[in-house]
Design an enzyme around this catalytic site. Sequence first.
Site, PDB file in Angstrom:
ATOM      1  N   ASP A   1     -14.862  43.369  15.341  1.00 33.37           N
ATOM      2  CA  ASP A   1     -16.286  43.345  14.968  1.00 33.37           C
ATOM      3  C   ASP A   1     -16.633  42.204  14.013  1.00 33.37           C
ATOM      4  O   ASP A   1     -17.599  42.289  13.262  1.00 33.37           O
ATOM      5  CB  ASP A   1     -16.642  44.679  14.281  1.00 33.37           C
ATOM      6  CG  ASP A   1     -17.886  45.279  14.947  1.00 33.37           C
ATOM      7  OD1 ASP A   1     -18.570  46.066  14.287  1.00 33.37           O
ATOM      8  OD2 ASP A   1     -18.169  44.892  16.092  1.00 33.37           O
ATOM      9  N   ILE A   2     -15.851  41.149  14.025  1.00 34.17           N
ATOM     10  CA  ILE A   2     -15.986  40.065  13.052  1.00 34.17           C
ATOM     11  C   ILE A   2     -16.841  38.916  13.567  1.00 34.17           C
ATOM     12  O   ILE A   2     -17.235  38.025  12.850  1.00 34.17           O
ATOM     13  CB  ILE A   2     -14.567  39.600  12.632  1.00 34.17           C
ATOM     14  CG1 ILE A   2     -14.524  39.224  11.139  1.00 34.17           C
ATOM     15  CG2 ILE A   2     -14.039  38.466  13.481  1.00 34.17           C
ATOM     16  CD1 ILE A   2     -14.438  40.418  10.240  1.00 34.17           C
ATOM     17  N   GLY A   3     -17.077  38.941  14.927  1.00 28.92           N
ATOM     18  CA  GLY A   3     -17.883  37.882  15.526  1.00 28.92           C
ATOM     19  C   GLY A   3     -17.124  37.015  16.516  1.00 28.92           C
ATOM     20  O   GLY A   3     -17.567  35.917  16.854  1.00 28.92           O
TER      21      GLY A   3
ATOM     22  N   LYS B   1     -11.115  37.218  28.723  1.00 30.24           N
ATOM     23  CA  LYS B   1     -10.798  38.298  27.792  1.00 30.24           C
ATOM     24  C   LYS B   1      -9.695  39.111  28.450  1.00 30.24           C
ATOM     25  O   LYS B   1      -9.971  39.943  29.319  1.00 30.24           O
ATOM     26  CB  LYS B   1     -12.056  39.153  27.550  1.00 30.24           C
ATOM     27  CG  LYS B   1     -11.824  40.421  26.722  1.00 30.24           C
ATOM     28  CD  LYS B   1     -12.155  40.238  25.255  1.00 30.24           C
ATOM     29  CE  LYS B   1     -12.017  41.575  24.494  1.00 30.24           C
ATOM     30  NZ  LYS B   1     -12.418  41.480  23.094  1.00 30.24           N
TER      31      LYS B   1
ATOM     32  N   PRO C   1     -24.249  30.890  10.775  1.00 23.34           N
ATOM     33  CA  PRO C   1     -25.046  31.811   9.951  1.00 23.34           C
ATOM     34  C   PRO C   1     -25.427  33.065  10.744  1.00 23.34           C
ATOM     35  O   PRO C   1     -25.225  33.131  11.959  1.00 23.34           O
ATOM     36  CB  PRO C   1     -26.286  30.979   9.604  1.00 23.34           C
ATOM     37  CG  PRO C   1     -26.415  30.001  10.710  1.00 23.34           C
ATOM     38  CD  PRO C   1     -25.020  29.709  11.188  1.00 23.34           C
TER      39      PRO C   1
ATOM     40  N   GLU D   1     -10.372  35.208  24.442  1.00 20.66           N
ATOM     41  CA  GLU D   1     -10.748  36.054  23.303  1.00 20.66           C
ATOM     42  C   GLU D   1      -9.781  37.228  23.191  1.00 20.66           C
ATOM     43  O   GLU D   1      -9.523  37.928  24.170  1.00 20.66           O
ATOM     44  CB  GLU D   1     -12.186  36.576  23.445  1.00 20.66           C
ATOM     45  CG  GLU D   1     -12.555  37.444  22.233  1.00 20.66           C
ATOM     46  CD  GLU D   1     -13.903  38.110  22.291  1.00 20.66           C
ATOM     47  OE1 GLU D   1     -14.758  37.699  23.108  1.00 20.66           O
ATOM     48  OE2 GLU D   1     -14.102  39.069  21.511  1.00 20.66           O
ATOM     49  N   GLY D   2      -9.286  37.420  21.973  1.00 23.71           N
ATOM     50  CA  GLY D   2      -8.367  38.530  21.741  1.00 23.71           C
ATOM     51  C   GLY D   2      -9.091  39.861  21.625  1.00 23.71           C
ATOM     52  O   GLY D   2     -10.306  39.947  21.835  1.00 23.71           O
ATOM     53  N   ALA D   3      -8.325  40.890  21.303  1.00 29.87           N
ATOM     54  CA  ALA D   3      -8.899  42.219  21.063  1.00 29.87           C
ATOM     55  C   ALA D   3      -8.662  42.532  19.583  1.00 29.87           C
ATOM     56  O   ALA D   3      -7.507  42.537  19.134  1.00 29.87           O
ATOM     57  CB  ALA D   3      -8.207  43.266  21.926  1.00 29.87           C
ATOM     58  N   GLY D   4      -9.728  42.709  18.834  1.00 31.75           N
ATOM     59  CA  GLY D   4      -9.565  42.988  17.401  1.00 31.75           C
ATOM     60  C   GLY D   4      -8.911  41.812  16.687  1.00 31.75           C
ATOM     61  O   GLY D   4      -9.155  40.653  17.020  1.00 31.75           O
TER      62      GLY D   4
HETATM   63  N1  LIG Z   1     -23.603  35.311  13.152  1.00 25.35           N
HETATM   64  C1  LIG Z   1     -24.097  36.458  13.655  1.00 25.35           C
HETATM   65  N2  LIG Z   1     -25.433  36.680  13.647  1.00 25.35           N
HETATM   66  C2  LIG Z   1     -25.950  37.823  14.134  1.00 25.35           C
HETATM   67  N3  LIG Z   1     -25.218  38.837  14.657  1.00 25.35           N
HETATM   68  C3  LIG Z   1     -23.870  38.655  14.688  1.00 25.35           C
HETATM   69  C4  LIG Z   1     -23.244  37.477  14.203  1.00 25.35           C
HETATM   70  N4  LIG Z   1     -21.892  37.593  14.385  1.00 25.35           N
HETATM   71  C5  LIG Z   1     -21.693  38.793  14.956  1.00 25.35           C
HETATM   72  N5  LIG Z   1     -22.872  39.442  15.156  1.00 25.35           N
HETATM   73  C6  LIG Z   1     -23.039  40.774  15.758  1.00 25.35           C
HETATM   74  O1  LIG Z   1     -22.041  41.625  15.213  1.00 25.35           O
HETATM   75  C7  LIG Z   1     -21.487  42.469  16.257  1.00 25.35           C
HETATM   76  C8  LIG Z   1     -19.978  42.188  16.374  1.00 25.35           C
HETATM   77  O2  LIG Z   1     -19.797  40.847  16.831  1.00 25.35           O
HETATM   78  P1  LIG Z   1     -18.778  40.554  18.021  1.00 25.35           P
HETATM   79  O3  LIG Z   1     -19.021  41.490  19.165  1.00 25.35           O
HETATM   80  O4  LIG Z   1     -18.839  39.079  18.313  1.00 25.35           O
HETATM   81  O5  LIG Z   1     -17.399  40.953  17.314  1.00 25.35           O
HETATM   82  P2  LIG Z   1     -15.946  40.864  17.926  1.00 25.35           P
HETATM   83  O6  LIG Z   1     -15.066  40.315  16.885  1.00 25.35           O
HETATM   84  O7  LIG Z   1     -16.006  40.133  19.230  1.00 25.35           O
HETATM   85  O8  LIG Z   1     -15.589  42.392  18.195  1.00 25.35           O
HETATM   86  P3  LIG Z   1     -14.377  42.968  19.165  1.00 25.35           P
HETATM   87  O9  LIG Z   1     -13.187  43.068  18.291  1.00 25.35           O
HETATM   88  O10 LIG Z   1     -14.923  44.292  19.607  1.00 25.35           O
HETATM   89  O11 LIG Z   1     -14.211  42.006  20.296  1.00 25.35           O
HETATM   90  C9  LIG Z   1     -22.249  42.124  17.528  1.00 25.35           C
HETATM   91  O12 LIG Z   1     -23.342  43.034  17.664  1.00 25.35           O
HETATM   92  C10 LIG Z   1     -22.773  40.732  17.266  1.00 25.35           C
HETATM   93  O13 LIG Z   1     -23.962  40.433  17.997  1.00 25.35           O
HETATM   94  C1  LIG Z   2     -12.552  48.635  20.641  1.00 27.45           C
HETATM   95  C2  LIG Z   2     -12.885  47.403  19.813  1.00 27.45           C
HETATM   96  N1  LIG Z   2     -14.173  46.901  20.255  1.00 27.45           N
HETATM   97  C3  LIG Z   2     -11.831  46.313  19.955  1.00 27.45           C
HETATM   98  N2  LIG Z   2     -11.947  45.706  21.260  1.00 27.45           N
HETATM   99  C4  LIG Z   2     -10.422  46.806  19.718  1.00 27.45           C
HETATM  100  C5  LIG Z   2     -10.164  46.972  18.241  1.00 27.45           C
HETATM  101  C6  LIG Z   2      -8.741  47.416  17.977  1.00 27.45           C
HETATM  102  C7  LIG Z   2      -8.496  47.615  16.495  1.00 27.45           C
HETATM  103  C8  LIG Z   2      -7.115  48.194  16.250  1.00 27.45           C
HETATM  104  C9  LIG Z   2      -6.833  48.250  14.748  1.00 27.45           C
HETATM  105  O1  LIG Z   2      -6.699  47.148  14.134  1.00 27.45           O
HETATM  106  O2  LIG Z   2      -6.836  49.349  14.173  1.00 27.45           O
HETATM  107 MG   LIG Z   3     -15.444  40.680  21.142  1.00 23.61          MG
END
Ligand SMILES: Nc1ncnc2c1ncn2[C@@H]1O[C@H](COP(=O)(O)OP(=O)(O)OP(=O)(O)O)[C@@H](O)[C@H]1O
Ligand SMILES: C[C@H](N)[C@H](N)CCCCCC(=O)O
Ligand SMILES: [Mg+2]
Length: 203
Positions: free
Chosen positions: A13-15, A33, A184, A100-103
Amino acid sequence: MHKPLFVTGVGTDIGKTLVSAILVEKLKCDYWKPVQSGDLDNSDTMKVQKLVTNTQTVFHSEAYRLTQPYSPHKSAALDGIEINEQTIIAPKTYNQLLIEGAGGLMVPLNDHFLVIDLIKQLDAEVILVSQNYLGSINHTLLSIEALKSRSITIKGIIFNGDENTSTEDYIINYTDVKHLGRVPILPVIDKKTITDAGEYISL
Ligand SMILES: Nc1ncnc2c1ncn2[C@@H]1O[C@H](COP(=O)(O)OP(=O)(O)OP(=O)(O)O)[C@@H](O)[C@H]1O
Ligand SMILES: C[C@H](N)[C@H](N)CCCCCC(=O)O
Ligand SMILES: [Mg+2]
């Protein structure tokens, strides 16, 4: 031929997906992915596909599409399967490939193989996505330490979200990892803002 780029993060969820969409459009590279856990009707691949304009990018199919949104090793077990790392093979393409990785890095794909091991197996270079929050210095330095300990090339780090120059300066100075830019908070996320956001990243 370029090595694949692997977009990983200091956590979930980091972006990563947002930054991947920006990079895919900027580089007109392919997107893959390998392991999607949960959100199959709104997968990361689908999200990136909706945000990219160029017609060169090929979106490759996941190696594993798991129904539950947990750590892949658990999602796989819930789906009655086990992820076999031997089956995760990079798709053939003449284009640059962004993966793209997972987490984050130390996310289990099965009982002995982590996302970081997959990066090594794919011989990819890493772009690390970090975010500025209280605790992010520790998470970021730990991630970089793990990558360096496995001699994985780090192309650079992209900070996602609010600026915090003292955090970013400390991380860059301590690790000597290249600062590729900062994305940003985007009030609107669509094809145009993703294309325009390419200006925030230099690589
Ligand atoms: N710079 C940003 N501006 C606005 N929203 C953002 C930004 N970065 C991330 N988000 C929002 O935060 C949420 C998480 O971002 P994202 O899905 O890219 O995370 P992720 O690291 O790919 O997560 P996962 O581990 O599930 O793949 C999404 O709803 C995304 O739209
Ligand atoms: C389901 C989520 N959106 C990610 N794709 C997977 C995140 C795994 C996190 C595992 C952990 O670090 O505890
Ligand atoms: Mg993602």
